[in-house]
Design a protein around this motif. Sequence first.
Motif, PDB file in Angstrom:
ATOM      1  N   PRO B  37      15.358 -30.136   3.539  1.00 16.14           N
ATOM      2  CA  PRO B  37      15.503 -30.205   4.989  1.00 16.14           C
ATOM      3  C   PRO B  37      14.437 -29.275   5.583  1.00 16.14           C
ATOM      4  N   MET B  38      14.152 -29.236   6.851  1.00 18.33           N
ATOM      5  CA  MET B  38      14.784 -30.006   7.881  1.00 18.33           C
ATOM      6  C   MET B  38      13.762 -30.911   8.556  1.00 18.33           C
ATOM      7  N   ASN B  39      12.455 -30.574   8.352  1.00 14.61           N
ATOM      8  CA  ASN B  39      11.456 -31.233   9.198  1.00 14.61           C
ATOM      9  C   ASN B  39      10.477 -32.105   8.434  1.00 14.61           C
ATOM     10  N   TYR B  73      21.839 -15.703  -1.709  1.00 15.81           N
ATOM     11  CA  TYR B  73      21.134 -16.860  -1.143  1.00 15.81           C
ATOM     12  C   TYR B  73      22.184 -17.936  -0.811  1.00 15.81           C
ATOM     13  N   CYS B  74      21.858 -18.769   0.155  1.00 21.72           N
ATOM     14  CA  CYS B  74      22.839 -19.777   0.577  1.00 21.72           C
ATOM     15  C   CYS B  74      23.096 -20.780  -0.561  1.00 21.72           C
ATOM     16  N   GLY B  75      24.231 -21.435  -0.474  1.00 22.12           N
ATOM     17  CA  GLY B  75      24.632 -22.395  -1.508  1.00 22.12           C
ATOM     18  C   GLY B  75      23.597 -23.488  -1.699  1.00 22.12           C
ATOM     19  N   TYR B  76      22.963 -23.918  -0.611  1.00 22.81           N
ATOM     20  CA  TYR B  76      21.997 -25.016  -0.713  1.00 22.81           C
ATOM     21  C   TYR B  76      20.835 -24.617  -1.623  1.00 22.81           C
ATOM     22  N   THR B  77      20.243 -23.453  -1.339  1.00 21.07           N
ATOM     23  CA  THR B  77      19.068 -23.053  -2.121  1.00 21.07           C
ATOM     24  C   THR B  77      19.460 -22.786  -3.578  1.00 21.07           C
ATOM     25  N   ARG B  78      20.608 -22.158  -3.790  1.00 24.43           N
ATOM     26  CA  ARG B  78      21.018 -21.867  -5.169  1.00 24.43           C
ATOM     27  C   ARG B  78      21.287 -23.160  -5.939  1.00 24.43           C
ATOM     28  N   ASP B  99       8.269 -25.041   5.270  1.00 20.44           N
ATOM     29  CA  ASP B  99       9.059 -23.804   5.281  1.00 20.44           C
ATOM     30  C   ASP B  99       9.898 -23.743   6.549  1.00 20.44           C
ATOM     31  N   HIS B 100      11.146 -23.380   6.409  1.00 22.91           N
ATOM     32  CA  HIS B 100      11.903 -23.111   7.625  1.00 22.91           C
ATOM     33  C   HIS B 100      12.732 -21.835   7.529  1.00 22.91           C
ATOM     34  N   CYS B 101      12.844 -21.265   6.350  1.00 26.01           N
ATOM     35  CA  CYS B 101      13.505 -19.967   6.274  1.00 26.01           C
ATOM     36  C   CYS B 101      13.117 -19.289   4.968  1.00 26.01           C
ATOM     37  N   VAL B 102      13.351 -18.006   4.899  1.00 25.47           N
ATOM     38  CA  VAL B 102      12.904 -17.215   3.752  1.00 25.47           C
ATOM     39  C   VAL B 102      13.588 -17.671   2.466  1.00 25.47           C
ATOM     40  N   GLN B 103      14.878 -17.998   2.571  1.00 30.13           N
ATOM     41  CA  GLN B 103      15.607 -18.384   1.362  1.00 30.13           C
ATOM     42  C   GLN B 103      15.067 -19.699   0.797  1.00 30.13           C
ATOM     43  N   LEU B 104      14.711 -20.610   1.692  1.00 34.39           N
ATOM     44  CA  LEU B 104      14.182 -21.885   1.233  1.00 34.39           C
ATOM     45  C   LEU B 104      12.834 -21.696   0.523  1.00 34.39           C
ATOM     46  N   LEU B 105      12.032 -20.775   1.075  1.00 32.23           N
ATOM     47  CA  LEU B 105      10.745 -20.484   0.437  1.00 32.23           C
ATOM     48  C   LEU B 105      10.957 -19.934  -0.964  1.00 32.23           C
ATOM     49  N   PHE B 240      22.904 -26.078   8.589  1.00 29.25           N
ATOM     50  CA  PHE B 240      21.563 -26.609   8.876  1.00 29.25           C
ATOM     51  C   PHE B 240      20.976 -27.426   7.738  1.00 29.25           C
ATOM     52  N   CYS B 241      21.477 -27.195   6.523  1.00 30.46           N
ATOM     53  CA  CYS B 241      20.809 -27.839   5.383  1.00 30.46           C
ATOM     54  C   CYS B 241      21.754 -28.598   4.469  1.00 30.46           C
ATOM     55  N   GLN B 242      23.008 -28.213   4.419  1.00 34.42           N
ATOM     56  CA  GLN B 242      23.900 -28.832   3.452  1.00 34.42           C
ATOM     57  C   GLN B 242      25.049 -29.562   4.154  1.00 34.42           C
ATOM     58  N   ALA B 243      25.539 -30.586   3.476  1.00 31.93           N
ATOM     59  CA  ALA B 243      26.670 -31.332   4.037  1.00 31.93           C
ATOM     60  C   ALA B 243      27.933 -30.492   3.853  1.00 31.93           C
ATOM     61  N   PHE B 331      24.965 -17.266   2.681  1.00 31.77           N
ATOM     62  CA  PHE B 331      24.702 -16.358   3.782  1.00 31.77           C
ATOM     63  C   PHE B 331      23.429 -16.858   4.441  1.00 31.77           C
ATOM     64  N   CYS B 332      23.591 -17.785   5.334  1.00 30.51           N
ATOM     65  CA  CYS B 332      22.462 -18.417   6.018  1.00 30.51           C
ATOM     66  C   CYS B 332      21.962 -17.454   7.101  1.00 30.51           C
ATOM     67  N   GLU B 333      20.812 -16.858   6.825  1.00 31.35           N
ATOM     68  CA  GLU B 333      20.311 -15.825   7.738  1.00 31.35           C
ATOM     69  C   GLU B 333      20.065 -16.329   9.158  1.00 31.35           C
ATOM     70  N   PRO B 334      19.332 -17.457   9.331  1.00 28.74           N
ATOM     71  CA  PRO B 334      19.078 -17.897  10.713  1.00 28.74           C
ATOM     72  C   PRO B 334      20.381 -18.095  11.496  1.00 28.74           C
ATOM     73  N   HIS B 335      21.390 -18.631  10.826  1.00 27.87           N
ATOM     74  CA  HIS B 335      22.655 -18.856  11.519  1.00 27.87           C
ATOM     75  C   HIS B 335      23.340 -17.526  11.854  1.00 27.87           C
TER      76      HIS B 335
HETATM   77  S1  SF4 Z   1      18.405 -22.361   6.963  1.00 33.76           S
HETATM   78 FE1  SF4 Z   1      20.245 -21.433   6.116  1.00 33.76          FE
HETATM   79  S2  SF4 Z   1      21.224 -23.041   4.950  1.00 33.76           S
HETATM   80 FE2  SF4 Z   1      19.096 -23.661   5.283  1.00 33.76          FE
HETATM   81  S3  SF4 Z   1      17.994 -22.963   3.472  1.00 33.76           S
HETATM   82 FE3  SF4 Z   1      17.820 -21.379   5.027  1.00 33.76          FE
HETATM   83  S4  SF4 Z   1      19.507 -19.983   4.580  1.00 33.76           S
HETATM   84 FE4  SF4 Z   1      19.937 -21.906   3.516  1.00 33.76          FE
END
Ligand code: SF4
Lengths: 321, 385
Positions: B37-39, B73-78, B99-105, B240-243, B331-335
């Motif tokens: 995700p997302m773009n 790290y959020c469940g999606y990235t892990r 790239d949209h957040c540090v964890q995704l990177l 933002f990223c996971q169902a 722990f989704c940082e942007p949220h």
């Molecule tokens: S935006 Fe939130 S849910 Fe999406 S990858 Fe980054 S930390 Fe995980």
Amino acid sequence: MKQHVMGVDFGSTTAKTVILDLNGNIVSHAVAHMGAVSGNGVKQSMKDALDAAGLTQADIGRTVSTGYGRRMLDEADKNYTEITCHARGAVAMVPGARLVIDIGGQDSKVISVDSNGLVSQFAMNDRCAAGTGKFLEVLARAMEIPLEDMGATALAAQEKLKISSMCATFAETEVISLLAEGHPKTDVLGAVHKAIASRTLGLVGRVGKKGPVVMTGGVANNPAAVHYIQEELQMPLILPDVPQIAGALGAALIGLDDYRAENRQLLISEAEDMAREEQMAADKACVPGCRGVPEFAVDPREKQPVPGKLKSLVGSLQKHF
Amino acid sequence: MERTQIIDSFAAAARDPLSYAKQWKARTGRPVIGSFPMNFPGELAHAAGALPMILQESDDPITVGHGLLFPFYCGYTRSMVDQAVRGDFDVLDAIMFGDHCVQLLGAADAIRMQLTNTRVIFFQLISSMCDPWTQGRSEESFAKLRAELEDFAGAKVQDEAMHASIRLFNKNRGLIRRLYDMRKKGIAPLGSVEMQHVVKSSMVMDKAEHTELLEKLVRIYDSAAPLPARNVRLHLSGHFCQAPKPELLEMIEQCGVTVVGDDLYHGFRYISTDVPEQGDPIAGLARWYMDRNTGVPCPTRVQNNVDWDAYLLNAMRDEKAEGMIVLMAKFCEPHMYYYPEVKEAFEKADMPHLLIETEHDGMALESLKTRVETFVEIVKHRQAA
Ligand code: SF4
């Protein structure tokens, strides 16, 4: 129309029942300690409350359940969560309360109440038994001390020790090693209660600190828990007479609202009936305002009993006969 | 085709996207490109003849992946890293992500190191959305991505092919938006799990196949009359990223809730905005990227004239929602950064909301149910008061 309603709090370690009359007065209440979530416990508390009120289940117009087992109670017409019910019950017990701290067997919750007595925000322990009655129970067992003596013993603590883990299992390990280091039980128990208080403060922080604060639930009967929470909160806690029944009382009050609303017509016609009877009695009265009992005769113009007039009337009647 | 048959087809692809990918590949002999995700503009990969597939969090517990990403790290990235290490992504011919957040990177780096034989294409997107150069910089990013794709596919991606893909994707989004509108009006009583199947499968399935099924589904509801609803009407926000887990959504609805709208990625956020169908397709994709943030604002982007909280309150007025449940992935940082603003705005607007923090592994559903039921009771009491 029936004249009573019932609230049942089907908790994790105790079952509580409250019976109210239609004016919202507590007619009876009962608390049954039956170990873990138990159908027998809840039946016992209902029976005890019914017996104490001299009623049977058939006399109850509405039964509302709450607590963990709320959906398991066949007799319940409706169920509401323990948060809604505790808030309602606590505010009924302590009018004006704005924060309710409820620590029960398996959960602890902090509820912020608005000026109408409705829940505005709440926070619950979300993962384990941290900061609940269960936590105390596990540690009482580890320290070989009866649960009911824990509070009084902890109040005698001298040295301030710290238990950092809120997981009951890890805390048990910490407690055992503190005891092994030679710390007295009183000090270790002080630390156990302080740990509960810190956890509670964390929940208070989530909904916002405000007062007056009421504490309900079984742990409110533990003087050390109350002491340490007050110390952490730096605010006094108001304790209702029977803190465990707040949830059952709230459930009964919600049931009462419901029952009264549903029978509004009947309630209105009962009131109308009384007014009509009074009017008829007044219309028939030979003495102004008499309702058939001369002693209570009231002169509507004076709105007061008229002993002088009454005496002279009785005197003239006697003269005639 | 019956309504349930269509939903079942969507659900099958949504539940097991990688099996769908394998079958599609066997059927067509064409490559599958996984994206984060997302773009990511799926239109580009589609125009290059590939199946663009947004990679999904798996239900499996995190195992070997634990060694590569921190547990916070959020469940999606892990889950992404775990699936990569376990070899689940072997079906993919390439992975692309912006790239949209540090964890995704962090997750992308870990995957790149693990899948040495898979082409991993990274494209950077400007996060400041209202600068005079935002459009130009976005065009540069998408043009670079197009060049990478052409290199990967070994053929030019023609403008006409891109226009055709854009039209198909727009049609698909438009149909899902119609479903959203019908649900809001009570004409299409789709539960939130069903709606998730619709959107999630759109992220996975062949777009033409998905669109054909969608058209049938919309036709079924076209002639339906609105059903009276007695439940509490709520909006679902976050993720933002996971169902969100279907069992969580089912539990929420069991508490007497009708979900009338959402801004989830696996929901309205994904289909909110179309790509312009005329003009240069790369400029169109850049426009889409910028418009998405006004369509449904995203806390990972910076735009002074757009507020997520104001958007939410407006959307809820339109949906006649009486409250909102926020689903925040731990722990989704942007949220986590943005949530205090939402909380403050909702308190100011006197609009009730409930925050639920979700986890990849195991949630205490029964205790969460008590919280949702209490929230529903609060909303009902407010209505009665
Ligand atoms: S935006 Fe939130 S849910 Fe999406 S990858 Fe980054 S930390 Fe995980």
